[in-house]
Design a protein around this motif. Structure first.
Motif, PDB file in Angstrom:
ATOM      1  N   HIS A 146       0.857  -1.189   0.000  1.00  0.00           N
ATOM      2  CA  HIS A 146       0.000   0.000   0.000  1.00  0.00           C
ATOM      3  C   HIS A 146       0.888   1.232   0.000  1.00  0.00           C
ATOM      4  CE1 HIS A 146      -3.175   2.861   0.848  1.00  0.00           C
ATOM      5  NE2 HIS A 146      -2.515   3.287   1.908  1.00  0.00           N
ATOM      6  N   GLU A 147       0.527   2.202  -0.836  1.00  0.00           N
ATOM      7  CA  GLU A 147       1.304   3.438  -0.965  1.00  0.00           C
ATOM      8  C   GLU A 147       0.322   4.597  -1.096  1.00  0.00           C
ATOM      9  OE1 GLU A 147       5.006   4.921  -3.767  1.00  0.00           O
ATOM     10  OE2 GLU A 147       3.361   3.826  -4.690  1.00  0.00           O
ATOM     11  N   ARG A 170      -4.563   5.168  -8.060  1.00  0.00           N
ATOM     12  CA  ARG A 170      -5.205   6.442  -8.365  1.00  0.00           C
ATOM     13  C   ARG A 170      -4.201   7.555  -8.069  1.00  0.00           C
ATOM     14  NH1 ARG A 170     -10.640   5.843  -8.927  1.00  0.00           N
ATOM     15  NH2 ARG A 170     -10.966   8.084  -8.663  1.00  0.00           N
ATOM     16  N   SER A 171      -3.916   8.371  -9.091  1.00  0.00           N
ATOM     17  CA  SER A 171      -2.958   9.458  -8.905  1.00  0.00           C
ATOM     18  C   SER A 171      -3.471  10.722  -9.568  1.00  0.00           C
ATOM     19  CB  SER A 171      -1.586   9.086  -9.492  1.00  0.00           C
ATOM     20  OG  SER A 171      -1.690   8.834 -10.889  1.00  0.00           O
ATOM     21  N   ILE A 182      -1.086  10.187  -4.634  1.00  0.00           N
ATOM     22  CA  ILE A 182      -1.026   8.799  -5.068  1.00  0.00           C
ATOM     23  C   ILE A 182      -1.704   7.928  -4.013  1.00  0.00           C
ATOM     24  CG2 ILE A 182       1.276   8.587  -4.056  1.00  0.00           C
ATOM     25  CD1 ILE A 182      -0.133   6.528  -7.006  1.00  0.00           C
ATOM     26  N   ASN A 183      -2.468   6.957  -4.479  1.00  0.00           N
ATOM     27  CA  ASN A 183      -3.054   5.943  -3.604  1.00  0.00           C
ATOM     28  C   ASN A 183      -3.045   4.634  -4.381  1.00  0.00           C
ATOM     29  OD1 ASN A 183      -4.803   4.221  -2.090  1.00  0.00           O
ATOM     30  ND2 ASN A 183      -5.631   6.036  -1.085  1.00  0.00           N
ATOM     31  N   ARG A 184      -2.201   3.695  -3.963  1.00  0.00           N
ATOM     32  CA  ARG A 184      -2.003   2.453  -4.713  1.00  0.00           C
ATOM     33  C   ARG A 184      -2.077   1.263  -3.786  1.00  0.00           C
ATOM     34  NH1 ARG A 184       2.953  -0.481  -6.756  1.00  0.00           N
ATOM     35  NH2 ARG A 184       4.155   0.917  -5.432  1.00  0.00           N
ATOM     36  N   ASN A 185      -2.811   0.228  -4.210  1.00  0.00           N
ATOM     37  CA  ASN A 185      -2.897  -1.031  -3.490  1.00  0.00           C
ATOM     38  C   ASN A 185      -2.572  -2.167  -4.453  1.00  0.00           C
ATOM     39  OD1 ASN A 185      -4.185  -0.513  -0.632  1.00  0.00           O
ATOM     40  ND2 ASN A 185      -5.311   0.791  -2.065  1.00  0.00           N
TER      41      ASN A 185
END
Length: 720
Positions: free
Chosen positions: A232-233, A272-273, A243-246
């Motif tokens: 997760h970032e 999602r960025s 940025i939101n990444r899984n």
């Protein structure tokens, strides 16, 4: 904020050392859970290689080129780099963690043959050039040997075992693809020993990440295995974006009998960025030199209205059967799906003062790939000769869906050195239609004949039936290209100077699918015919106990494509790339390691109606990289290092009247391994572009972008 985090990291390292000393435990080097490189001694104690940032180096061997590492070679089967008669690079998962790679350009930063054109968190995430040629985002990327569409996808590097790069043509090995090269991401598989690790990281401006890795074997004699990696970032990126990444990766396997095994792998990633830096288009630029450089960390060029949302899914399963001690069969099938929702600007640069026109594109895109391959591998003898044989068949069906109503329009004018005043917010879920379908059906075979103890000859051919169709909005057929019986041969002669050194000469041909012309050109939407390429290469590879080296001479002939004076994108003549590349690494004493890589490249357009003799856009004449690392003897487990890469001036467009200028990026890093509470702990810190060098980065023909600014990253990992 960044200084505080940096100081906190340093304090944690000192506290860990003090605690270790107080408890009477040695500041251990922290044994890695990864297996040592085959055929090379595992590093001990202070000798364990912990490379500096942006350096391709192995953490388990004194020889970071990993030449004995098995690599996937498509129709050639599985063989080590040392046995492969083409130029290759392998970057291990431990390397990726040590260097805290953030985009594909970071992964191969230690390889001078690879030029970074990528930009994290944007549609340009996987753009790199290999020997001056762009990599094919539709056909140039694989996960565990299975194709997927990489456009805009930043891979979860934490979930990977290694990344493999085949430089040059992959036509025989993989089918239709541009001749730049092939990238294969190898995911982590169930380990023989239990793995439980957790890590947390920070990257400026305020991106925080968490990663968990869990692997177990179970059942009688551990016949079943499972491994799960989750990343997760989320946070604020260096250019004021978000940025939101899984990412989730699952790997299952089962050794059903001594000879029969099965496996299933799955990857799911949602990202999602927003706020990514726009690309800059120079096709309408009237100057002969670019404007003054700007920082890639500037938020002047765009705002949070721009976004890129991506989804990647890949599911693959396979069976491996050892028919006899000398013959095996494996078959696999995969389904991949990737989608993008993009709202992004392209800035059309007008003059040296930095004036531009902001053109916005908003639309949805989706791709699917269904792939099957079956392959026999075996060894036979005919008289005094032994043969390593590969026979197989493959099927691939790719579909591309694009927005039926894509929004491409002009927002207004602006200037690079002033805040962009234009905003356009949009949602997702635009209607799409089936834009094109591509089907490849192929048979392939290869024979590596052992002529003497040292001399071997490789001959192979792929037979492909190819069909490419494009459709109108109403679903009717717009155009079609089909050709049966396409042959892409390869041949190579290999000579073993000794068991650790291979000298080779190889030839390979390839075809790449015809381009669907971008709408910015006068013939936008046109489907061009496939292009044929040829590659000639002579090289040498050697790996010793404390040093390794590779070198290659190459020539690539590719059909040329570019926009002419009428802004029509055409196929005309050839583009020629020829040069020399070399790389090496040596361990000096007990504490020092020095490595370097260089490429000299000559390129030109030939046999066309325009641009004959001009240097090919995107092909730098000289690239060099180097690194030095030092194991600090006074503090076992600590390694510090520095790396640098110089990229020579690069032509931006085929007319040859505009270039980026050369630039050098310097990175530093430190890694510290210790034990806390009976657990291995790894602390990492890195600073990319420590001098905060500003430069123009070539992205694609006619496109540039500001280079990444100084970047600070820290990470802490604990193994349970």
């Amino acid at each position: 904020m960044q200084i505080a985090v940096w100081l906190a990291f340093a304090g944690a390292a000192q506290a860990a050392l003090a605690q270790s000393a107080a408890s009477g435990e040695a500041a251990a080097p922290g044994a890695s859970t990864a297996a040592p490189t085959s055929g090379a001694p595992a590093a001990s104690g202070a000798e364990r290689a912990l490379p500096a940032v942006n350096v391709s180096a192995s953490a388990q061997s004194d020889s970071p080129l990993n030449l004995r590492t098995p690599v996937s070679s498509g129709a050639l089967g599985s063989r080590s780099q040392l046995e492969t008669p083409f130029s290759t690079t392998v970057v291990t998962g431990e390397d990726l963690a040590d260097r805290q790679a953030n985009k594909l350009g970071d992964v191969f930063a230690g390889d001078a043959s690879v030029t970074d054109n990528s930009s994290a968190y944007s549609a340009w995430a996987t753009y790199i050039s290999i020997r001056g040629l762009p990599i094919d985002w539709q056909n140039g990327f694989r996960i565990d040997g299975n194709p997927f569409i990489s456009y805009g996808i930043t891979m979860p590097y934490e979930n990977l075992e290694r990344v493999e790069l085949l430089k040059g043509l992959g036509g025989f090995m993989y089918g239709f693809a541009q001749p730049g090269g092939m990238v294969n991401y190898v995911t982590k598989k169930p380990a023989d020993q239990p793995v439980t690790s957790v890590s947390v990281g920070y990257r400026m401006d305020s991106v925080f990440s968490q990663h968990a890795d869990l692997s177990r074997r179970f059942g009688p004699d551990g016949m079943f295995g499972a491994r799960i990696n989750y990343t997760h970032e989320a946070g604020k990126t260096y250019n004021a974006g978000d940025i939101n990444r899984n990412s989730l990766a699952v790997a299952l396997d089962g050794q059903l009998t001594r000879d029969l095994s099965v496996y299933f792998n799955a990857i799911y990633q949602q990202s999602r960025s927003s706020g990514q830096t726009p690309a800059i288009y120079t096709g309408s630029y009237v100057g002969t030199s670019l404007p003054a450089t700007i920082s890639g960390g500037s938020n002047f060029l765009g705002g949070t209205d721009q976004h890129l949302n991506t989804n990647l899914q890949l599911y693959t399963g396979g069976v491996k059967y050892q028919i006899t001690p000398n013959w095996s069969f494996n078959t696999s099938m995969s389904y991949s799906k990737s989608s993008r929702d993009r709202n992004e600007s392209t800035l059309t640069l007008l003059n040296q003062a930095g004036d531009y026109t902001d053109n916005r594109w908003n639309g949805d895109e989706a791709h699917q790939d269904i792939y099957w391959q079956g392959m026999f591998e075996g060894k036979v003898k005919t008289g005094i000769f032994s043969h390593q044989l590969v026979f197989g068949a493959a099927y691939q069906h790719q579909t591309n869906d694009y927005s039926s109503v894509s929004h491409y329009f002009t927002l207004g004018d602006g200037n690079l050195f002033q805040p962009n005043p234009w905003r356009y917010y949009s949602g997702a879920g635009l209607e799409t239609y089936r834009a094109s379908e591509i089907t490849q059906k192929s048979l392939f075979a290869s024979d590596t004949v052992q002529l003497t103890d040292r001399l071997s000859l490789l001959a192979g051919v792929r037979y492909t039936n190819y069909d490419q169709e494009t459709y109108n909005l109403d679903g009717s057929l717009a155009s079609r290209y089909g050709q049966n019986g396409v042959l892409t041969p390869t041949t190579a002669l290999m000579y073993k100077l000794d068991p650790y050194t291979t000298l080779y000469a190889s030839y390979v041909e390839a075809l790449e699918q015809g381009a669907l012309v971008n709408t910015i050109y006068a013939n936008g939407g046109a489907l061009l015919n496939p292009l044929r390429s040829r590659q000639y290469e002579v090289g040498i590879k050697t790996e010793r106990e404390r040093w390794s080296a590779t070198a290659a001479l190459f020539r690539i002939e590719r059909g040329a494509s570019y926009a002419n004076d009428q802004n029509v994108y055409v196929q005309d003549g050839n583009s020629i790339y020829q040069g020399v590349e070399a790389a090496g690494s040596v361990k000096l004493g007990r504490n020092w390691k020095v490595a370097g890589s260089m490429m000299l490249l000559d390129s030109w357009y030939a046999k066309g109606q325009a641009y004959n003799g001009n240097r090919v856009a995107g092909a730098p004449q000289f690239v060099a990289s180097g690194r030095v690392t030092y194991d600090v003897p006074q503090l076992p487990g600590l390694q510090v290092g520095a790396a640098a890469k110089f990229t020579g001036s690069t032509k931006v467009r085929p007319a040859g009247d505009l270039e980026t200028g050369g630039y050098m990026i310097v990175n530093v890093g430190a890694n510290y391994l210790t034990r806390i509470g009976g657990h291995d702990v790894t602390l990492r810190a890195a600073i990319d572009n420590i001098t905060n060098r500003r430069y123009w980065m070539y992205q694609y023909s006619d496109y540039i972008a500001p280079g990444d600014p100084r970047m600070v990253s820290v990470n802490a990992k604990i193994d349970f």
